[in-house]
Write a protein that holds these residues in place. Structure first.
Motif, PDB file in Angstrom:
ATOM      1  N   ALA A 237      49.445  43.272  40.755  1.00 37.15           N
ATOM      2  CA  ALA A 237      49.461  41.906  41.290  1.00 37.15           C
ATOM      3  C   ALA A 237      49.441  40.891  40.156  1.00 37.15           C
ATOM      4  CB  ALA A 237      48.267  41.696  42.214  1.00 37.15           C
ATOM      5  N   SER A 238      48.624  41.140  39.143  1.00 31.88           N
ATOM      6  CA  SER A 238      48.577  40.234  37.999  1.00 31.88           C
ATOM      7  C   SER A 238      49.914  40.208  37.271  1.00 31.88           C
ATOM      8  CB  SER A 238      47.467  40.692  37.044  1.00 31.88           C
ATOM      9  OG  SER A 238      47.496  39.937  35.853  1.00 31.88           O
ATOM     10  N   THR A 239      50.544  41.370  37.128  1.00 33.94           N
ATOM     11  CA  THR A 239      51.831  41.439  36.440  1.00 33.94           C
ATOM     12  C   THR A 239      52.911  40.683  37.207  1.00 33.94           C
ATOM     13  OG1 THR A 239      51.231  43.587  35.498  1.00 33.94           O
ATOM     14  CG2 THR A 239      53.568  43.004  35.513  1.00 33.94           C
ATOM     15  N   VAL A 240      52.912  40.842  38.525  1.00 36.20           N
ATOM     16  CA  VAL A 240      53.904  40.142  39.346  1.00 36.20           C
ATOM     17  C   VAL A 240      53.748  38.632  39.213  1.00 36.20           C
ATOM     18  CG1 VAL A 240      54.580  39.655  41.729  1.00 36.20           C
ATOM     19  CG2 VAL A 240      54.261  42.015  40.981  1.00 36.20           C
TER      20      VAL A 240
ATOM     21  N   ARG B 252      44.108  24.367  35.626  1.00 35.41           N
ATOM     22  CA  ARG B 252      44.234  24.232  37.082  1.00 35.41           C
ATOM     23  C   ARG B 252      45.118  25.334  37.646  1.00 35.41           C
ATOM     24  NH1 ARG B 252      47.819  21.972  40.578  1.00 35.41           N
ATOM     25  NH2 ARG B 252      46.975  21.237  42.583  1.00 35.41           N
ATOM     26  N   ARG B 253      46.244  25.599  37.004  1.00 38.85           N
ATOM     27  CA  ARG B 253      47.122  26.674  37.468  1.00 38.85           C
ATOM     28  C   ARG B 253      46.461  28.039  37.266  1.00 38.85           C
ATOM     29  NH1 ARG B 253      53.461  25.292  36.088  1.00 38.85           N
ATOM     30  NH2 ARG B 253      53.536  23.265  37.144  1.00 38.85           N
ATOM     31  N   ALA B 254      45.688  28.161  36.201  1.00 37.74           N
ATOM     32  CA  ALA B 254      44.968  29.414  35.999  1.00 37.74           C
ATOM     33  C   ALA B 254      43.954  29.646  37.113  1.00 37.74           C
ATOM     34  CB  ALA B 254      44.275  29.402  34.637  1.00 37.74           C
ATOM     35  N   ALA B 255      43.255  28.582  37.512  1.00 31.19           N
ATOM     36  CA  ALA B 255      42.285  28.699  38.603  1.00 31.19           C
ATOM     37  C   ALA B 255      42.980  29.063  39.912  1.00 31.19           C
ATOM     38  CB  ALA B 255      41.507  27.396  38.759  1.00 31.19           C
ATOM     39  N   LEU B 256      44.158  28.479  40.149  1.00 29.45           N
ATOM     40  CA  LEU B 256      44.916  28.818  41.361  1.00 29.45           C
ATOM     41  C   LEU B 256      45.356  30.285  41.328  1.00 29.45           C
ATOM     42  CD1 LEU B 256      47.140  25.614  41.814  1.00 29.45           C
ATOM     43  CD2 LEU B 256      45.214  26.344  43.239  1.00 29.45           C
ATOM     44  N   ARG B 257      45.750  30.767  40.154  1.00 29.75           N
ATOM     45  CA  ARG B 257      46.144  32.170  40.041  1.00 29.75           C
ATOM     46  C   ARG B 257      44.951  33.085  40.321  1.00 29.75           C
ATOM     47  NH1 ARG B 257      49.943  34.205  35.243  1.00 29.75           N
ATOM     48  NH2 ARG B 257      51.175  32.602  36.313  1.00 29.75           N
ATOM     49  N   LEU B 258      43.788  32.730  39.785  1.00 27.34           N
ATOM     50  CA  LEU B 258      42.588  33.531  40.043  1.00 27.34           C
ATOM     51  C   LEU B 258      42.231  33.516  41.525  1.00 27.34           C
ATOM     52  CD1 LEU B 258      40.421  32.488  36.962  1.00 27.34           C
ATOM     53  CD2 LEU B 258      41.383  34.757  37.402  1.00 27.34           C
ATOM     54  N   ALA B 259      42.407  32.365  42.169  1.00 22.79           N
ATOM     55  CA  ALA B 259      42.129  32.282  43.604  1.00 22.79           C
ATOM     56  C   ALA B 259      43.096  33.172  44.392  1.00 22.79           C
ATOM     57  CB  ALA B 259      42.232  30.832  44.078  1.00 22.79           C
ATOM     58  N   ALA B 260      44.362  33.178  43.991  1.00 20.93           N
ATOM     59  CA  ALA B 260      45.340  34.036  44.664  1.00 20.93           C
ATOM     60  C   ALA B 260      44.993  35.503  44.463  1.00 20.93           C
ATOM     61  CB  ALA B 260      46.739  33.743  44.132  1.00 20.93           C
ATOM     62  N   LEU B 261      44.569  35.871  43.255  1.00 17.00           N
ATOM     63  CA  LEU B 261      44.182  37.257  42.988  1.00 17.00           C
ATOM     64  C   LEU B 261      42.925  37.638  43.761  1.00 17.00           C
ATOM     65  CD1 LEU B 261      44.846  37.444  39.130  1.00 17.00           C
ATOM     66  CD2 LEU B 261      46.172  38.547  40.952  1.00 17.00           C
ATOM     67  N   ALA B 262      42.011  36.684  43.927  1.00 11.87           N
ATOM     68  CA  ALA B 262      40.802  36.972  44.702  1.00 11.87           C
ATOM     69  C   ALA B 262      41.148  37.235  46.169  1.00 11.87           C
ATOM     70  CB  ALA B 262      39.825  35.799  44.588  1.00 11.87           C
ATOM     71  N   ALA B 263      42.037  36.412  46.734  1.00 17.25           N
ATOM     72  CA  ALA B 263      42.449  36.620  48.125  1.00 17.25           C
ATOM     73  C   ALA B 263      43.166  37.964  48.277  1.00 17.25           C
ATOM     74  CB  ALA B 263      43.355  35.475  48.573  1.00 17.25           C
ATOM     75  N   TYR B 264      44.034  38.265  47.329  1.00 20.35           N
ATOM     76  CA  TYR B 264      44.734  39.554  47.335  1.00 20.35           C
ATOM     77  C   TYR B 264      43.740  40.712  47.261  1.00 20.35           C
ATOM     78  CZ  TYR B 264      47.617  43.342  45.357  1.00 20.35           C
ATOM     79  OH  TYR B 264      48.227  44.545  45.098  1.00 20.35           O
ATOM     80  N   SER B 265      42.715  40.557  46.443  1.00 19.95           N
ATOM     81  CA  SER B 265      41.712  41.613  46.278  1.00 19.95           C
ATOM     82  C   SER B 265      40.966  41.875  47.576  1.00 19.95           C
ATOM     83  CB  SER B 265      40.723  41.219  45.175  1.00 19.95           C
ATOM     84  OG  SER B 265      41.387  41.032  43.943  1.00 19.95           O
TER      85      SER B 265
ATOM     86  N   GLY C  82      35.824  47.847  46.884  1.00 17.40           N
ATOM     87  CA  GLY C  82      37.237  47.869  46.542  1.00 17.40           C
ATOM     88  C   GLY C  82      37.742  46.515  46.102  1.00 17.40           C
ATOM     89  N   ALA C  83      37.347  45.470  46.805  1.00 23.40           N
ATOM     90  CA  ALA C  83      37.777  44.125  46.435  1.00 23.40           C
ATOM     91  C   ALA C  83      37.292  43.758  45.032  1.00 23.40           C
ATOM     92  CB  ALA C  83      37.256  43.115  47.455  1.00 23.40           C
ATOM     93  N   LEU C  84      36.058  44.147  44.717  1.00 23.38           N
ATOM     94  CA  LEU C  84      35.534  43.874  43.384  1.00 23.38           C
ATOM     95  C   LEU C  84      36.325  44.637  42.324  1.00 23.38           C
ATOM     96  CD1 LEU C  84      33.279  42.453  41.776  1.00 23.38           C
ATOM     97  CD2 LEU C  84      31.905  44.527  42.054  1.00 23.38           C
ATOM     98  N   ALA C  85      36.661  45.896  42.605  1.00 26.63           N
ATOM     99  CA  ALA C  85      37.438  46.693  41.654  1.00 26.63           C
ATOM    100  C   ALA C  85      38.833  46.105  41.461  1.00 26.63           C
ATOM    101  CB  ALA C  85      37.532  48.137  42.144  1.00 26.63           C
ATOM    102  N   VAL C  86      39.473  45.697  42.546  1.00 30.55           N
ATOM    103  CA  VAL C  86      40.818  45.111  42.457  1.00 30.55           C
ATOM    104  C   VAL C  86      40.786  43.849  41.606  1.00 30.55           C
ATOM    105  CG1 VAL C  86      42.720  44.082  43.732  1.00 30.55           C
ATOM    106  CG2 VAL C  86      41.532  46.058  44.676  1.00 30.55           C
ATOM    107  N   PHE C  87      39.810  42.978  41.891  1.00 31.53           N
ATOM    108  CA  PHE C  87      39.762  41.715  41.155  1.00 31.53           C
ATOM    109  C   PHE C  87      39.414  41.938  39.685  1.00 31.53           C
ATOM    110  CE2 PHE C  87      37.826  37.676  39.789  1.00 31.53           C
ATOM    111  CZ  PHE C  87      38.898  36.829  40.060  1.00 31.53           C
ATOM    112  N   ALA C  88      38.529  42.900  39.406  1.00 28.66           N
ATOM    113  CA  ALA C  88      38.212  43.189  38.002  1.00 28.66           C
ATOM    114  C   ALA C  88      39.464  43.624  37.243  1.00 28.66           C
ATOM    115  CB  ALA C  88      37.138  44.279  37.927  1.00 28.66           C
ATOM    116  N   ALA C  89      40.239  44.547  37.821  1.00 29.88           N
ATOM    117  CA  ALA C  89      41.464  44.998  37.169  1.00 29.88           C
ATOM    118  C   ALA C  89      42.462  43.853  37.035  1.00 29.88           C
ATOM    119  CB  ALA C  89      42.073  46.152  37.957  1.00 29.88           C
TER     120      ALA C  89
END
Length: 340
Positions: A161-164, A177-190, A219-226
């Protein structure tokens, strides 16, 4: 150097990079798993239990397969079993025999070694030995590998997900700001992937019918950590960071996680890796949530949380440094022509 030559050079460098990663993959997996040899598999015993201590001491003098771990009392030894400090606890029964209490959910291969070695020693000492499994694996997971495969799926989903997102919007987001939005998107994905993984191993495959919320949260914590680690490394190193992420999370991370073989079966250079790498922490956390006392989640939970925080900080700082460099300079304001 013209554009075509630079393109060829970059292609050659990428091919060399993939060649190095593939070679490292073969070396890591074959080197770590081709001849698993158990060493220092921990077995608990209470101080003052002379018969059990004597048998473990005799075994230790003959082989390094078993490592006695002494506890102050039987209750502490039992706690060591349910918090995954040891694979078994040896104790003397009121009848004068011995009982070995194991937790095969930690690693069936490790508890098999413990039972085999201590069983042989007990027969040689002409002592009756009874073996009980206090924390068995699920019937649908006789080899105890599903937590590892689940962790691999979570980690794979996180860094993919991070690579995509990095390919779509640049590895270094243009500004915090864009970095925070990316982290938020990764958190939702996780959160979504964590829940999907729990549903697959639970209601869909029927491996476990309990603790689905805990599995989803772990699992969500593992996904977001990776994902956060991958995003930070890619943010600072660009395309090269993707190769480094694969090296850390897959090439070294999977065999070093202790999921295929217990850490005590791995070569010395890999034995402690599960205590700090994301796949190992994820595997340990899932095993603890599914099978063991919640106290055993302490370090895996803390370790993954630290990776999440470090990854988030790493991406934010990369966006502040590299992302702003990539931003085009703002054109100067044009003067407004005076009206006639």
């Amino acid at each position: 150097m013209d554009q075509e030559a630079r393109s060829r050079l970059r292609t050659a460098a990428l091919l060399l990079g993939t060649l190095a990663l593939a070679t490292a993959f073969i070396a890591a997996y074959a080197g770590a798993l081709h001849q698993p040899t158990p060493r220092d598999v921990p077995v608990g015993v209470a101080l003052g239990d002379q018969k059990a201590q004597a048998l473990l001491a005799a075994v230790r003098n003959q082989t390094d397969r078993i490592k006695p771990i002494q506890y102050d009392d039987p209750g502490a030894a039992d706690d060591g079993l349910t918090t995954r400090e040891v694979y078994g606890v040896l104790a003397t029964t009121p009848e004068g025999g011995l009982v070995l209490t194991t937790a095969s959910a930690s690693a069936p291969a490790a508890t098999d070694v413990v039972a085999q070695v201590l069983g042989t020693a007990a027969r040689q000492a002409e002592l009756p030995l009874r073996v009980t499994d206090e924390v068995p694996v699920a019937e649908a997971d006789p080899r105890g590998l599903v937590p590892f495969y689940l962790a691999v799926g979570y980690v794979l989903g996180g860094y993919l997900a991070s690579t995509v997102l990095g390919l779509a919007g640049g590895t270094a987001p243009r500004g915090p700001r864009r970095a925070a939005l990316r982290l938020a998107a990764l958190a939702a994905y996780s959160l979504v992937l964590g829940a999907l993984g729990a549903v697959v191993v639970g209601p869909l495959l029927g491996v476990w019918d309990h603790d689905l919320v805990g599995v989803a949260a772990a699992g969500a914590l593992a996904v977001f950590a990776a994902a956060a680690v991958a995003a930070a490394v890619q943010g600072w190193l660009g395309l090269l960071g993707t190769g480094l992420v694969i090296l850390l999370l897959v090439v070294l991370g999977n065999p070093g996680s202790g999921g295929i073989y217990a850490p005590e079966f791995l070569p010395t250079w890999l034995r402690g890796m599960h205590l700090w790498n994301v796949p190992g922490l994820a595997t340990d956390l899932l095993k603890s949530v599914i099978y063991f006392d919640r106290r055993s989640t302490g370090w895996p939970l803390t370790g993954l949380a630290l990776w999440c925080a470090l990854g988030a900080v790493g991406l934010l700082t990369a966006s502040a440094v590299r992302g702003r460099r990539a931003m085009p300079d703002r054109p100067p304001d044009r003067p407004v022509p005076a009206s006639d």
